[in-house]
Design a protein around this motif. Structure first.
Motif, PDB file in Angstrom:
ATOM      1  N   ALA A  28       0.836  -1.112  -0.002  1.00 43.95           N
ATOM      2  CA  ALA A  28       0.138  -0.100  -0.012  1.00 43.95           C
ATOM      3  C   ALA A  28       0.755   1.195  -0.113  1.00 43.95           C
ATOM      4  CB  ALA A  28      -0.873   0.004   1.334  1.00 43.95           C
ATOM      5  N   GLY A  29       1.892   1.221   0.733  1.00 40.57           N
ATOM      6  CA  GLY A  29       2.924   2.193   0.719  1.00 40.57           C
ATOM      7  C   GLY A  29       3.505   2.536  -0.724  1.00 40.57           C
ATOM      8  N   ALA A  30       3.775   1.380  -1.344  1.00 40.37           N
ATOM      9  CA  ALA A  30       4.611   1.376  -2.793  1.00 40.37           C
ATOM     10  C   ALA A  30       3.342   2.175  -3.601  1.00 40.37           C
ATOM     11  CB  ALA A  30       4.949   0.032  -2.990  1.00 40.37           C
ATOM     12  N   ALA A  31       2.126   1.805  -3.456  1.00 37.31           N
ATOM     13  CA  ALA A  31       1.102   2.415  -4.395  1.00 37.31           C
ATOM     14  C   ALA A  31       0.933   3.767  -4.185  1.00 37.31           C
ATOM     15  CB  ALA A  31      -0.055   1.673  -4.066  1.00 37.31           C
ATOM     16  N   VAL A  32       1.074   4.288  -2.712  1.00 36.47           N
ATOM     17  CA  VAL A  32       0.788   5.628  -2.465  1.00 36.47           C
ATOM     18  C   VAL A  32       2.080   6.535  -3.109  1.00 36.47           C
ATOM     19  CG1 VAL A  32       0.783   7.344  -0.681  1.00 36.47           C
ATOM     20  CG2 VAL A  32      -0.668   5.191  -0.484  1.00 36.47           C
ATOM     21  N   PHE A  94       9.408   0.992 -10.287  1.00 39.21           N
ATOM     22  CA  PHE A  94       7.908   1.231 -10.545  1.00 39.21           C
ATOM     23  C   PHE A  94       7.575   2.351 -11.486  1.00 39.21           C
ATOM     24  CE2 PHE A  94       7.822  -0.266  -5.511  1.00 39.21           C
ATOM     25  CZ  PHE A  94       8.001  -1.614  -6.186  1.00 39.21           C
ATOM     26  N   SER A  95       8.422   3.201 -11.772  1.00 38.27           N
ATOM     27  CA  SER A  95       8.033   4.568 -12.580  1.00 38.27           C
ATOM     28  C   SER A  95       7.936   3.977 -14.002  1.00 38.27           C
ATOM     29  CB  SER A  95       8.998   5.690 -12.237  1.00 38.27           C
ATOM     30  OG  SER A  95      10.176   5.276 -12.750  1.00 38.27           O
ATOM     31  N   HIS A  96       8.671   2.918 -14.212  1.00 40.04           N
ATOM     32  CA  HIS A  96       8.473   2.543 -15.497  1.00 40.04           C
ATOM     33  C   HIS A  96       7.843   1.233 -15.871  1.00 40.04           C
ATOM     34  CE1 HIS A  96      11.661   5.302 -17.056  1.00 40.04           C
ATOM     35  NE2 HIS A  96      12.096   5.353 -16.003  1.00 40.04           N
ATOM     36  N   ILE A  97       7.901   0.359 -14.965  1.00 41.30           N
ATOM     37  CA  ILE A  97       7.161  -1.146 -15.132  1.00 41.30           C
ATOM     38  C   ILE A  97       6.089  -1.410 -13.938  1.00 41.30           C
ATOM     39  CG2 ILE A  97       9.051  -1.892 -16.366  1.00 41.30           C
ATOM     40  CD1 ILE A  97      10.192  -3.286 -14.166  1.00 41.30           C
ATOM     41  N   PRO A  98       5.035  -2.072 -14.308  1.00 39.07           N
ATOM     42  CA  PRO A  98       4.225  -2.622 -13.124  1.00 39.07           C
ATOM     43  C   PRO A  98       5.181  -3.145 -11.791  1.00 39.07           C
ATOM     44  CG  PRO A  98       3.382  -3.514 -15.126  1.00 39.07           C
ATOM     45  CD  PRO A  98       4.865  -3.071 -15.408  1.00 39.07           C
ATOM     46  N   MET A  99       4.521  -2.778 -10.703  1.00 38.36           N
ATOM     47  CA  MET A  99       4.974  -3.000  -9.379  1.00 38.36           C
ATOM     48  C   MET A  99       5.268  -4.788  -9.209  1.00 38.36           C
ATOM     49  SD  MET A  99       2.760  -0.890  -6.555  1.00 38.36           S
ATOM     50  CE  MET A  99       2.846  -2.131  -5.417  1.00 38.36           C
ATOM     51  N   GLY A 100       4.388  -5.283  -9.277  1.00 36.63           N
ATOM     52  CA  GLY A 100       4.511  -6.996  -9.341  1.00 36.63           C
ATOM     53  C   GLY A 100       5.674  -7.550 -10.185  1.00 36.63           C
ATOM     54  N   ILE A 101       5.885  -6.887 -11.458  1.00 38.48           N
ATOM     55  CA  ILE A 101       7.072  -7.382 -12.307  1.00 38.48           C
ATOM     56  C   ILE A 101       8.320  -6.848 -11.884  1.00 38.48           C
ATOM     57  CG2 ILE A 101       8.186  -7.219 -14.454  1.00 38.48           C
ATOM     58  CD1 ILE A 101       5.105  -7.136 -15.742  1.00 38.48           C
ATOM     59  N   ALA A 254      -1.519  -5.929  -5.350  1.00 31.56           N
ATOM     60  CA  ALA A 254      -1.548  -4.572  -4.906  1.00 31.56           C
ATOM     61  C   ALA A 254      -1.695  -3.524  -6.196  1.00 31.56           C
ATOM     62  CB  ALA A 254      -0.529  -4.196  -4.163  1.00 31.56           C
ATOM     63  N   GLY A 255      -0.712  -3.816  -7.240  1.00 30.78           N
ATOM     64  CA  GLY A 255      -0.535  -3.012  -8.290  1.00 30.78           C
ATOM     65  C   GLY A 255      -1.974  -2.910  -9.169  1.00 30.78           C
ATOM     66  N   MET A 256      -2.746  -4.118  -9.199  1.00 30.37           N
ATOM     67  CA  MET A 256      -3.762  -4.431  -9.853  1.00 30.37           C
ATOM     68  C   MET A 256      -5.126  -3.595  -9.344  1.00 30.37           C
ATOM     69  SD  MET A 256      -5.557  -8.035 -11.172  1.00 30.37           S
ATOM     70  CE  MET A 256      -6.205  -8.365  -9.460  1.00 30.37           C
ATOM     71  N   VAL A 257      -5.076  -3.876  -7.841  1.00 31.20           N
ATOM     72  CA  VAL A 257      -5.975  -3.354  -7.210  1.00 31.20           C
ATOM     73  C   VAL A 257      -6.035  -1.867  -6.903  1.00 31.20           C
ATOM     74  CG1 VAL A 257      -7.445  -3.427  -4.967  1.00 31.20           C
ATOM     75  CG2 VAL A 257      -6.790  -5.339  -6.130  1.00 31.20           C
ATOM     76  N   LEU A 258      -4.800  -1.262  -6.494  1.00 28.78           N
ATOM     77  CA  LEU A 258      -4.821  -0.106  -6.260  1.00 28.78           C
ATOM     78  C   LEU A 258      -4.209   1.079  -7.300  1.00 28.78           C
ATOM     79  CD1 LEU A 258      -2.678  -0.398  -2.837  1.00 28.78           C
ATOM     80  CD2 LEU A 258      -5.322  -0.165  -3.275  1.00 28.78           C
ATOM     81  N   LEU A 259      -3.454   0.471  -8.401  1.00 27.75           N
ATOM     82  CA  LEU A 259      -3.086   1.243  -9.426  1.00 27.75           C
ATOM     83  C   LEU A 259      -3.621   0.894 -10.791  1.00 27.75           C
ATOM     84  CD1 LEU A 259       0.767   1.274  -8.215  1.00 27.75           C
ATOM     85  CD2 LEU A 259      -0.964   3.314  -7.980  1.00 27.75           C
ATOM     86  N   GLY A 260      -4.429  -0.235 -10.922  1.00 24.57           N
ATOM     87  CA  GLY A 260      -4.905  -0.689 -12.298  1.00 24.57           C
ATOM     88  C   GLY A 260      -3.862  -0.985 -13.052  1.00 24.57           C
ATOM     89  N   GLU A 261      -2.709  -1.853 -12.586  1.00 28.55           N
ATOM     90  CA  GLU A 261      -1.879  -2.343 -13.443  1.00 28.55           C
ATOM     91  C   GLU A 261      -2.037  -3.967 -13.465  1.00 28.55           C
ATOM     92  OE1 GLU A 261       1.999   0.115 -11.747  1.00 28.55           O
ATOM     93  OE2 GLU A 261       1.614  -1.912 -10.928  1.00 28.55           O
ATOM     94  N   HIS A 262      -2.703  -4.122 -14.717  1.00 30.87           N
ATOM     95  CA  HIS A 262      -3.269  -5.383 -15.104  1.00 30.87           C
ATOM     96  C   HIS A 262      -2.132  -6.095 -15.891  1.00 30.87           C
ATOM     97  CE1 HIS A 262      -7.559  -4.994 -13.624  1.00 30.87           C
ATOM     98  NE2 HIS A 262      -7.468  -3.424 -14.331  1.00 30.87           N
ATOM     99  N   LEU A 263      -1.914  -7.269 -15.626  1.00 30.98           N
ATOM    100  CA  LEU A 263      -0.859  -8.073 -16.276  1.00 30.98           C
ATOM    101  C   LEU A 263      -1.506  -9.150 -17.239  1.00 30.98           C
ATOM    102  CD1 LEU A 263       1.526  -8.733 -13.008  1.00 30.98           C
ATOM    103  CD2 LEU A 263       1.513  -6.642 -14.723  1.00 30.98           C
ATOM    104  N   THR A 264      -0.549  -9.516 -18.165  1.00 31.51           N
ATOM    105  CA  THR A 264      -1.136 -10.541 -18.975  1.00 31.51           C
ATOM    106  C   THR A 264      -1.060 -11.892 -18.418  1.00 31.51           C
ATOM    107  OG1 THR A 264       1.160 -10.868 -19.770  1.00 31.51           O
ATOM    108  CG2 THR A 264      -0.060  -9.223 -21.122  1.00 31.51           C
ATOM    109  N   PRO A 265      -1.636 -13.017 -18.915  1.00 31.10           N
ATOM    110  CA  PRO A 265      -1.613 -14.246 -18.124  1.00 31.10           C
ATOM    111  C   PRO A 265      -0.072 -14.849 -18.348  1.00 31.10           C
ATOM    112  CG  PRO A 265      -3.378 -14.230 -19.922  1.00 31.10           C
ATOM    113  CD  PRO A 265      -2.564 -12.854 -20.053  1.00 31.10           C
TER     114      PRO A 265
END
Length: 284
Positions: A28-32, A94-101, A254-265
């Motif tokens: 959550a802190g990373a998303a903020v 984080f500023s260039h690619i999704p958090m999870g990746i 967290a990236g998907m829920v809080l930032l809308g970062e949807h990943l491919t399968p």
């Protein structure tokens, strides 16, 4: 007697919940923090996190009560510098690619240390899983959803810092846990805060931004560290490591829920492969 048994039996459950809460707080802190990047810059947000966390840790643990030897001071200086650089690089990622990746790539650092210091055949399977996951994450295929190579490079740099963090963390582990982290955060702040001030300028002094920065420091450093320390008292190192190995998946969620970062399968499968590799190294 019954009450004591009940408390002891329930403590691992509470410890697991505390560790889960630390991961939730961290992400959550990373998303903020990512929302604050356009306003004060990545270096500015890193300065908030490291600077405020250092102040909080120094106030809580008061590490100056036990003087450091010259050798300890040198190790703490390197340890803290690695902490600061690791945070800066992962925020840059984080500023260039999704958090999870980004976190999945970063996890390759401690995974490499675990495999390098072990001679178990099982770790060969872990290496295979990690390599497979990284192959599908790294920008090697020229597809439409190809990741930004700059973000991948920053995440790889954070992975190297995480590996160094483990190496130098062992050297300061003889100190009291709170003392080592408080001094380490302070050492990191000594070069991260001036860098953030030089890059972002007077905007860092905006009261509303400072309040958000303090919240980031609490969510991303102070609270997770405290919860992890509490959970370590009741969980085995194996269980603790198993929870920690799920960090990339939790960051992706967290990236998907809080930032809308949807990943491919394919990216989800790659993250799952790296999580499995990390978990496999903890089985002892």
């Amino acid at each position: 007697m019954t009450t004591q048994k009940s408390t002891t039996a329930g403590s691992p459950v509470l410890a697991s919940l505390a560790l889960l809460a630390s991961q939730i707080s961290l992400n959550a802190g990373a998303a903020v923090a990512k929302h604050l990047f356009p306003l004060v810059g990545v270096e500015g947000v890193t300065a908030y996190r490291i600077g405020f966390a250092a102040l909080l840790m120094m106030a809580i643990f008061r590490p100056w009560r036990v003087p450091l030897t010259w050798r300890q001071a040198g190790n703490v200086a390197v340890y803290g510098s690695v902490i600061g650089l690791m945070n800066l690089l992962i925020y840059r990622a984080f500023s260039h690619i999704p958090m999870g990746i980004a976190v999945a790539i970063e996890v390759s650092g401690p995974l490499a240390v675990a495999v390098w210091t072990s001679r178990r055949p099982r770790d060969l399977a872990a290496v295979g899983l990690a390599v497979l996951g990284l192959y599908f994450l790294l920008p090697l295929h020229g597809k439409v959803d190809q990741l930004d190579p700059v973000g991948v490079a920053y995440a790889a740099g954070a992975a190297v810092c995480w590996a160094l963090y483990i190496v130098f963390g062992k050297r300061v582990s003889v100190m009291h846990g709170g003392q080592s982290v408080a001094w380490g955060m302070t050492a990191g702040a000594l070069f991260i805060v001036p860098l953030g001030a030089w890059t972002s300028g007077a905007v860092l002094l905006t009261p509303s931004f400072m309040a958000v920065g303090l919240a980031i420091a609490v969510m991303s450093s102070a609270l997770p560290y405290t919860l992890e320390m509490l959970s370590m008292r009741s969980l085995s190192s194996r269980t603790f490591s198993m929870f920690s190995s799920a960090a990339p998946a939790l960051s992706a969620l967290a990236g998907m829920v809080l930032l809308g970062e949807h990943l491919t399968p394919t990216q989800w499968l790659a993250i799952a492969s790296i999580v499995a590799a990390s978990a496999l190294t903890t089985l002892r």
